[in-house]
Design an enzyme around this catalytic site. Structure first.
Site, PDB file in Angstrom:
ATOM      1  NE  ARG A 119      -2.783  -8.084   7.807  1.00  0.00           N
ATOM      2  CZ  ARG A 119      -3.424  -8.526   8.958  1.00  0.00           C
ATOM      3  NH1 ARG A 119      -3.993  -9.989   9.011  1.00  0.00           N
ATOM      4  NH2 ARG A 119      -3.457  -7.760  10.278  1.00  0.00           N
ATOM      5  CE  LYS A 174      -0.096  -0.359   4.815  1.00  0.00           C
ATOM      6  NZ  LYS A 174      -1.154  -1.220   6.093  1.00  0.00           N
ATOM      7  CE1 TYR A 226      10.611  32.890   2.568  1.00  0.00           C
ATOM      8  CE2 TYR A 226      11.116  30.584   2.537  1.00  0.00           C
ATOM      9  CZ  TYR A 226      10.707  31.674   1.959  1.00  0.00           C
ATOM     10  OH  TYR A 226      10.571  31.713   0.514  1.00  0.00           O
ATOM     11  CG  ASP A 253      11.096  24.130  -3.903  1.00  0.00           C
ATOM     12  OD1 ASP A 253      10.250  23.032  -3.749  1.00  0.00           O
ATOM     13  OD2 ASP A 253      10.666  25.243  -4.148  1.00  0.00           O
ATOM     14  CB  CYS A 265      12.552  26.764   2.334  1.00  0.00           C
ATOM     15  SG  CYS A 265      13.846  27.689   3.314  1.00  0.00           S
ATOM     16  NE  ARG A 321      -7.394   0.793  11.010  1.00  0.00           N
ATOM     17  CZ  ARG A 321      -6.117   0.617  10.668  1.00  0.00           C
ATOM     18  NH1 ARG A 321      -5.159   1.452  11.052  1.00  0.00           N
ATOM     19  NH2 ARG A 321      -5.687  -0.564  10.260  1.00  0.00           N
ATOM     20  CG  HIS A 350      -4.071  -4.439  11.805  1.00  0.00           C
ATOM     21  ND1 HIS A 350      -2.802  -5.071  11.715  1.00  0.00           N
ATOM     22  CD2 HIS A 350      -3.701  -3.181  11.552  1.00  0.00           C
ATOM     23  CE1 HIS A 350      -2.037  -4.277  11.312  1.00  0.00           C
ATOM     24  NE2 HIS A 350      -2.404  -2.864  11.359  1.00  0.00           N
TER      25      HIS A 350
HETATM   26  C1  LIG Z   1      -0.182  -1.918   7.089  1.00  0.00           C
HETATM   27  C2  LIG Z   1      -0.716  -3.047   7.462  1.00  0.00           C
HETATM   28  C3  LIG Z   1       0.022  -4.286   7.902  1.00  0.00           C
HETATM   29  C4  LIG Z   1       1.514  -4.065   7.998  1.00  0.00           C
HETATM   30  O1  LIG Z   1       2.054  -3.277   8.912  1.00  0.00           O
HETATM   31  P1  LIG Z   1       3.508  -3.250   9.329  1.00  0.00           P
HETATM   32  O2  LIG Z   1       3.416  -2.779  10.802  1.00  0.00           O
HETATM   33  O3  LIG Z   1       3.931  -2.176   8.303  1.00  0.00           O
HETATM   34  O4  LIG Z   1       4.159  -4.559   9.183  1.00  0.00           O
HETATM   35  C5  LIG Z   1      -0.565  -5.261   8.353  1.00  0.00           C
HETATM   36  N1  LIG Z   1      -2.119  -5.384   8.247  1.00  0.00           N
HETATM   37  C6  LIG Z   1      -2.691  -4.393   8.007  1.00  0.00           C
HETATM   38  C7  LIG Z   1      -4.219  -4.614   8.107  1.00  0.00           C
HETATM   39  C8  LIG Z   1      -2.192  -3.072   7.601  1.00  0.00           C
HETATM   40  O5  LIG Z   1      -3.055  -2.347   6.941  1.00  0.00           O
END
Ligand SMILES: *Cc1c(COP(=O)(O)O)cnc(C)c1O
Length: 832
Positions: free
Chosen positions: A683, A500, A725, A776, A774, A596, A626
């Site tokens: 994951r 992602k 600045y 850039d 700044c 969430r 998660h």
């Molecule tokens: C982004 C994400 C992960 C990976 O998490 P990390 O901490 O980057 O390993 C795993 N599961 C879900 C649902 C996520 O959104």
């Protein structure tokens, strides 16, 4: 799956010296001790080359947990068999032949069309383009990069699995006898012969012999695609295949070919072609190819003929051609020192390739002179005088101002070149010894050399002081980190990788390509369009989309993307759509404490009922949850309660469905901290990109991303004056030297680093920021860094400035720093 004990001896004609303790399915083929992924299930083949003997690495592999070995010299097993009590050893006549036999057996398990591509030039480009063009219709398995050798083809074919609908592999040979071996591994059902070029490799006595050899790939294909204007290819095809097993296109013999092509219009950057076919129905179409140079046009016409044969609707064909991406791996444009650009073509050097590269050079806007650094031209089959006369003619028509020739042949024929500034060196080393950056300024430099001249070193010399800001992504480090996590998985656990947010800022397509090659099981993205992008780049791995919006359901179907469903509302939307047309399998998100997204435990009865009622048109691929605090010790109790809840909830769903689903809970930190909860899949996210989120094993990972910029100017600041600045940065009571850097918050460099909070590394030393960041630019105090000057590189983060440290300084997390690097920063991918 093939079993080491039961299948490999018969397949390879080998003898089991030592049988592995238990049944041993072969999951991956391993040739390199540095690339051990999951050791369990890897079978190592001890190949040998001129300076390489795989037997030497057996002890190291055994230590890493590899247990299956295929060797061809029992006496070369270091320390003898007794040193490997838990291993299985298969002794074969020739380890390479055994590798090929095993890959061939794997190939036989799949009854899908496989397109084999060979020819002198364009194999990789035609393959990559076909992958892009067919992506909407097919789940493709293709060779990575140009894996077309005796070793590359077996490894490519091994990637085939039951989800694929089409394989596309390329085959390259340099000697007689090689193609039959590749054909036996690949077993193509379709063939494409690109061209024969002017190339004449040392391994063949004549062009006829070479075309005969290449034709070996196509002995058993149902259909061979080729351009009838190549006489030798046409003659060989006629001899070996009946006409009904060919599909041809032609510009010169429109009445003989299946597809007659006339060029209607050629402009500087595109070519309009008119195409007519007599069968299945007389028809005529006009297509615009987004290329003007001859090799690209030929490659595109090859691809086009396959699409026409495949009966892709012609409206779609044009749409897909419009989005065709040039294949970067061969000809790369890089920013270099002194405001130069280097066109990097250090891949091969024959006449056809030279003309392609010169076309590309001529297409660049003129910025000062055009310089060509050219090695001896190889594989031309022409005598020296004629060869270099032709090369010289090409230089003249492409407006080259200066030629630097490297090699004894080109030097010998230097009189062929007229009206250009000339310099010659016998070797690449010689050139590098005399290299003076100031000889190159504000110009475009084409670096074109045969592989063996090692011209990458020249490109590297030009890039040493590359200007501007780049994010360098080290693909080898990425593979290393992937394998680090793989080794920590319980056997049989699948791996989903999170790509992602542009693969955490690293570039989705390149990262996904690598993951596909290294056989990740799943990818995950946040939004549908990210998934569509992956498919359009030819990625065929299963993809989970975490946040699909209902208006994108049709895209999910079209591109085989699997949505995560986290609420009844979404589920009802999806069911409604699924009643009209079958949709991909779903992933059910369970909320066990993150609060969430996801179904709560009390939602289960209703969810179960819905799944039961809709079993006929809805398939569930997985259930996931998660963790809210996987990376921190203090949340361990909470994490364990989450995992326990998941273990109560997921089986309820599985039972209601009546078939197994994949159960997964852990992210990168969780993988290391809760090995007992790997379940069916994990994951992996930030860990792949080199950050160990729990902080415990940071040293085991390699840094992947380096953000670099350059010093634009160095100024002396008298005592009492301010910088930038808001007049925030002050030179206290003594004079300071201040470097202005070409990076600002619009590049993703956080403003919070200003005024001494952040540091950068210049000439190996840290320099604190002074004043505000700044848009850039920003400024660093380099008073203590002797010799710091404009053009120097400054590391913003990377090996010398680890992300975890930097993120702590501004009270954020590495994830934010990585994903903030803006898209205007160039990504440069490096690999061994
Ligand atoms: C982004 C994400 C992960 C990976 O998490 P990390 O901490 O980057 O390993 C795993 N599961 C879900 C649902 C996520 O959104």
């Amino acid at each position: 799956m093939l079993d080491f004990t039961a299948d490999l001896p018969a397949l390879t004609g080998g003898t089991l010296l030592l049988a592995p303790a238990s049944p041993a399915p072969v999951q991956s083929l391993l040739l390199d001790s540095r690339r051990v992924g999951q050791a369990a299930g890897s079978a190592f083949f001890a190949l040998r080359g001129p300076q390489h003997n795989g037997h030497r690495y057996l002890p190291e592999l055994y230590r890493q947990g590899v247990r299956l070995f295929v060797v061809d010299r029992a006496e070369e097993i270091p320390d003898g068999l007794l040193a490997y009590p838990e291993a299985g050893f298969l002794l074969v006549e020739d380890a390479l032949a055994a590798l090929q036999a095993v890959a061939a057996a794997h190939r036989r398990r799949f009854r899908l069309p496989v397109l084999g591509i060979t020819g002198s030039n364009g194999k990789t480009i035609v393959k990559e383009w076909l992958a892009q063009l067919l992506a909407p219709d097919e789940l493709l398995c293709k060779s990575p990069r140009s894996y077309n050798s005796q070793v590359g083809v077996p490894l490519s074919v091994w990637e085939l699995n039951t989800t694929h609908t089409l394989g596309i592999f390329e085959a390259g040979i340099s000697e007689r006898g090689e193609m039959a071996r590749l054909a036996a591994v690949m077993q193509p059902t379709l063939g494409l012969f690109t061209n024969l070029g002017t190339a004449h490799d040392a391994g063949f006595r004549s062009p006829q012999e070479k075309v005969e050899e290449k034709m070996q790939l196509f002995r058993n294909v149902d259909t061979l695609f080729y351009c009838l204007d190549h006489d030798l290819i046409h003659a060989a095809a006629r001899q070996h295949l009946p006409e009904y097993r060919t599909f041809t296109w032609s510009r010169q013999h429109p009445h003989l070919a299946h597809v007659a092509v006339t060029v209607a219009e050629a402009s500087a950057d595109r070519t309009v072609v008119r195409v007519s076919m007599a069968r299945p129905l007389p028809q005529e179409h006009t297509f615009t190819l987004p290329f003007a140079d001859e090799p690209s046009v030929e490659n595109a016409l090859h691809a086009l003929s396959v699409l026409l044969w495949h009966q892709v609707p012609t409206a779609d064909i044009q749409h897909r051609l419009d989005r065709l991406q040039p294949v970067a791996m061969r000809l790369e444009m890089k920013q270099a020192l002194n405001d130069c650009y280097v066109l990097d073509d250090t891949y091969n050097n024959d006449l056809a390739g030279l003309s392609l590269a010169l076309d590309a050079l001529a297409r660049q806007p003129r910025r000062g002179r055009r310089t060509l650094i050219l090695s001896d031209v190889l594989e031309s089959g022409l005598a020296g005088p004629e060869l270099y006369a032709r090369a010289a003619a090409q230089l003249a028509t492409h407006g080259v101002d200066r030629l630097i020739g490297i090699g004894t042949e080109i030097r010998l024929h230097q009189l062929a070149f007229h009206d250009v500034e000339l310099a010659f060196h016998d070797t690449t080393e010689d050139f590098l010894r005399h290299f003076r950056p100031d000889d190159f300024r504000h110009e475009t430099i084409l670096v074109k050399g045969a592989r063996r001249f090692g011209f990458e070193r020249i490109v590297a010399a030009f890039q040493q002081k590359i200007h501007g800001t780049v994010l360098e992504v080290n693909l080898d480090a990425l593979a290393y980190n992937l394998n680090f996590y793989r080794r920590r998985l319980q056997p049989g656990t699948k791996l989903m990788v999170m790509v992602k947010a542009f693969a955490y800022g690293s570039g989705s397509a390149e990262v996904a390509n690598l993951l596909q090659f290294h056989r990740a099981d799943y990818l995950a993205v946040a939004y549908t369009d990210e998934g569509v992008d992956l498919r359009q780049q030819g990625i065929s791995l299963p993809v989970m989309v975490m946040n699909p919006s209902p208006d994108a359901f049709q895209k999910l179907r079209q591109y085989h993307l699997e949505p995560e469903i986290y609420s009844f509302e979404r589920l009802h939307d999806y069911l409604r759509a699924a009643q009209e047309q079958p949709l991909p399998a779903i992933h059910l998100k369970l909320d066990t404490g993150m609060r969430r997204l996801g179904f709560a435990e009390e939602d289960l009865p209703e969810l179960v009922q819905l799944l039961r009622e809709n079993a006929a048109h809805l398939r569930v691929a997985s259930a996931l949850t998660h963790l809210a605090g996987a990376d921190e010790e203090q949340h361990n109790d909470f994490s364990r309660r989450q995992l326990a809840a998941f273990q109560r909830m997921a089986p309820v769903l599985e039972e209601a469905l009546g078939y197994p689903i994949i159960k997964h809970a852990l992210n990168s930190a969780g993988i290391l901290r809760f090995p007992e909860a790997h379940f069916d899949m994990v994951r992996l996210g930030i860990g792949l990109y080199g950050v160990e989120a729990s902080g415990r094993e940071q040293d085991a990972l390699q840094p992947v991303s380096t953000l670099r910029t350059t010093i634009s100017q160095v100024k002396t600041l008298p005592p009492g004056e301010t910088v930038g600045y808001g007049r925030r940065g002050q030179a206290a009571d003594f004079e300071r030297r201040i470097a202005t850097l070409a990076i600002g918050y619009a590049d993703g460099y956080d403003r919070r680093f200003g005024n001494g909070t952040g540091e950068v590394v210049i000439r190996g030393q840290r320099a604190p920021l002074i004043g505000n960041v700044c848009m850039d630019m920003c400024m660093a105090d380099v008073t203590h860094i002797i010799g710091a000057q404009a053009g120097d590189t400054a590391e913003i983060f990377g090996p010398q400035l680890p992300l975890p440290e930097l993120s702590t300084r501004i009270g954020t997390i590495p994830y934010e720093l990585l994903t903030n690097v803006s898209e205007r920063v160039k990504r440069v991918f490096v690999a061994e």
